[in-house]
Design an enzyme around this catalytic site. Sequence first.
Site, PDB file in Angstrom:
ATOM      1  NE  ARG A 236      -4.185  -1.523  -0.044  1.00  0.00           N
ATOM      2  CZ  ARG A 236      -4.269  -2.621  -0.777  1.00  0.00           C
ATOM      3  NH1 ARG A 236      -3.213  -3.015  -1.482  1.00  0.00           N
ATOM      4  NH2 ARG A 236      -5.373  -3.335  -0.811  1.00  0.00           N
ATOM      5  CD  GLU A 265      -3.100   2.959  -5.494  1.00  0.00           C
ATOM      6  OE1 GLU A 265      -1.972   2.503  -5.224  1.00  0.00           O
ATOM      7  OE2 GLU A 265      -4.119   2.234  -5.633  1.00  0.00           O
ATOM      8  CG  HIS A 284      -2.521  -0.980  -6.641  1.00  0.00           C
ATOM      9  ND1 HIS A 284      -3.071  -0.319  -5.578  1.00  0.00           N
ATOM     10  CD2 HIS A 284      -2.276  -2.253  -6.208  1.00  0.00           C
ATOM     11  CE1 HIS A 284      -3.164  -1.140  -4.544  1.00  0.00           C
ATOM     12  NE2 HIS A 284      -2.678  -2.319  -4.900  1.00  0.00           N
TER      13      HIS A 284
END
Length: 336
Positions: A236, A265, A284
């Site tokens: 994360r 994000e 990601h």
Amino acid sequence: MSKTILVTGPDLAPAARQLAEDHGYALVHTPPYADAAVIAECMVSSGAVGIVSRMGRIDASVMDAAPQLKVISKHGVGVDNIDTAAAAERGIPVLVATGANAVSVAEHAIALLLAAVKRVLPLDAGLRAGRWDKPGFQGRELAGSTIGLMGIGAIARATGQMAAGLGMARIAYDPFAPDSAFEAAGARRCASFEELLEGSDVLSLHCPLTDATRQILNAEALARMPAGSYVVNTARGGLIDEAALVSAVESGHIAGAGLDTFASEPPEPDHIFFAQPNIVMTPHIGGVTVQANARVGTEALRGIFQILAGTPVPPERIVNRTLMAAATAPLTSVEK
């Protein structure tokens, strides 16, 4: 009871869609990265009894808008976008697909590491710009160096095994894991986070984002790492103080980083990482492979069906089980 499950974001893998169909359930979807208000509206309109959480935050407002909600299942393992305490207060178990995407994420961690250490992107860019940057280039071997694993879960263990194949030694820190987890990973257990930092030529982050771990890799922590070391993050983005990492890279103390996650994000177009050629970034997608999507999607749905049917679910898959017990909510679907 409704036979609908809400998926927050893109479609699931074909195998997962087939599993839903086999159980007689319809899947409905929110737009990618929908906010809580939109998710709540979708819960009301669909009458969904379960949520597969992919993108967007699921908070108390979503749960209160949908009293029919029985279970939330994460499409993966990171639950920082789910208010697990609010779910526990309402008797809603939050499940994770433990280990289902471990190989894919671990492979991506190693890919980011190799790209950063071997300077793949700037060398590629130089060739495309008409340069031949071989004169004066000085590379670096990974063999004989040490990778430090922050966390020793399934992804960290898989990453460590792959790093061992590159000839790297392994150390790890996880205050909540038994010694057997470190032994299975072939990693020496560090007694503290500080010991992990000081021994890591490469620090690979594999821990959840909590109040205790938010920006755990700050300026002080980065300064403890060996000069010329690297950071890899497939967990994360909020684990890292992003400004501190940029400062450490600009100073040369940190040689580079490979990052699959950001604190927010998607990141803003002027994010401070984008001006750093020594930081390799991806959006990601570490666990986004055909194979992992099939495993994660089916595991996420299987957990929902188990909860709805009242059949046992391995306790380690219910991340808010302790909170539920504290709230005196029944956990009849958990294996004893």
